[in-house]
Design a protein around this motif. Structure first.
Motif, mmCIF file in Angstrom:
data_model
loop_
_atom_site.group_PDB
_atom_site.id
_atom_site.type_symbol
_atom_site.label_atom_id
_atom_site.label_comp_id
_atom_site.label_asym_id
_atom_site.label_seq_id
_atom_site.Cartn_x
_atom_site.Cartn_y
_atom_site.Cartn_z
ATOM 1 N N THR A 172 0.823 -1.207 0.000
ATOM 2 C CA THR A 172 0.000 0.000 0.000
ATOM 3 C C THR A 172 0.859 1.259 0.000
ATOM 4 O O THR A 172 0.416 2.300 -0.475
ATOM 5 C CB THR A 172 -0.958 0.022 1.211
ATOM 6 N N GLU A 173 2.107 1.157 0.511
ATOM 7 C CA GLU A 173 2.996 2.315 0.480
ATOM 8 C C GLU A 173 3.292 2.728 -0.961
ATOM 9 O O GLU A 173 3.375 3.911 -1.274
ATOM 10 C CB GLU A 173 4.307 2.035 1.226
ATOM 11 N N LEU A 183 1.257 2.318 -3.486
ATOM 12 C CA LEU A 183 0.035 2.967 -3.975
ATOM 13 C C LEU A 183 -0.090 4.385 -3.431
ATOM 14 O O LEU A 183 -0.539 5.291 -4.138
ATOM 15 C CB LEU A 183 -1.189 2.136 -3.602
ATOM 16 N N GLU A 184 0.309 4.587 -2.180
ATOM 17 C CA GLU A 184 0.247 5.929 -1.595
ATOM 18 C C GLU A 184 1.158 6.898 -2.337
ATOM 19 O O GLU A 184 0.830 8.067 -2.508
ATOM 20 C CB GLU A 184 0.612 5.868 -0.110
#
Length: 125
Positions: free
Chosen positions: A12-13, A15-16
Motif C-alpha cells: 500500500t505504500e 500505492l500511496e
C-alpha cells in the motif's frame, strides 16, 4: 532541477506514492526477467492517471500487458550468470546526464548547488 520522488517498493505504500503521479510525470521501474505485481500496478494505473512509464528490461520481446511507454533493454548476462546492476545503473546515469544537458543552465545550476552542499557538509568525501 526537476522534482523526483522515490516510490516505496511494494504494498500500500507504493500505492500511496503512486497516487501522486499524474499527467506530465514519468514513472520509472525495473522489470528485467518479468514484470512484478508492483510493475503491473504501475502500468495499470498509468492508463487512468495519465503518467508515462519507462521500464528497464532484460527481455527483447514483451507481451502487450507488460509494455511500458518506453522499454529500455539492458543485457545483464545469461540466465545462469550473476546479474549485476552495473549496466542498468550506467544507463540510468547516462539518461540523467542527458536530461541535465537538455535542461541547460537550469540543470547545471542544480548540480553545482548539490556539489557545493556536498563540499560544505562532507569536505573529505
Amino acid at each position: 532541477g526537476l522534482p523526483v520522488e522515490l516510490l516505496p517498493g511494494s504494498g500500500t505504500e507504493l500505492l500511496e506514492g503512486l497516487v501522486q503521479a499524474g499527467e506530465g510525470d514519468l514513472v520509472i521501474f525495473f522489470g528485467f526477467s518479468k514484470v512484478s505485481a508492483e510493475g503491473r500496478m504501475i502500468l495499470r494505473r498509468a492508463k487512468t492517471a495519465g503518467y508515462r512509464t519507462l521500464c528497464f528490461t532484460g527481455r527483447l520481446r514483451l507481451p502487450a500487458e507488460d509494455r511500458s511507454d518506453l522499454n529500455l533493454y539492458v543485457y545483464r548476462g545469461t540466465e545462469k550468470e550473476y546479474h549485476s546492476m552495473a549496466a542498468p545503473t550506467a544507463l540510468l546515469d547516462t539518461l540523467v546526464l542527458a536530461l541535465t544537458s537538455r535542461l541547460g543552465a537550469r540543470g547545471t545550476d542544480a548540480l553545482e548547488r548539490l556539489h557545493d552542499l556536498k563540499t560544505a557538509y562532507f569536505p573529505l568525501g
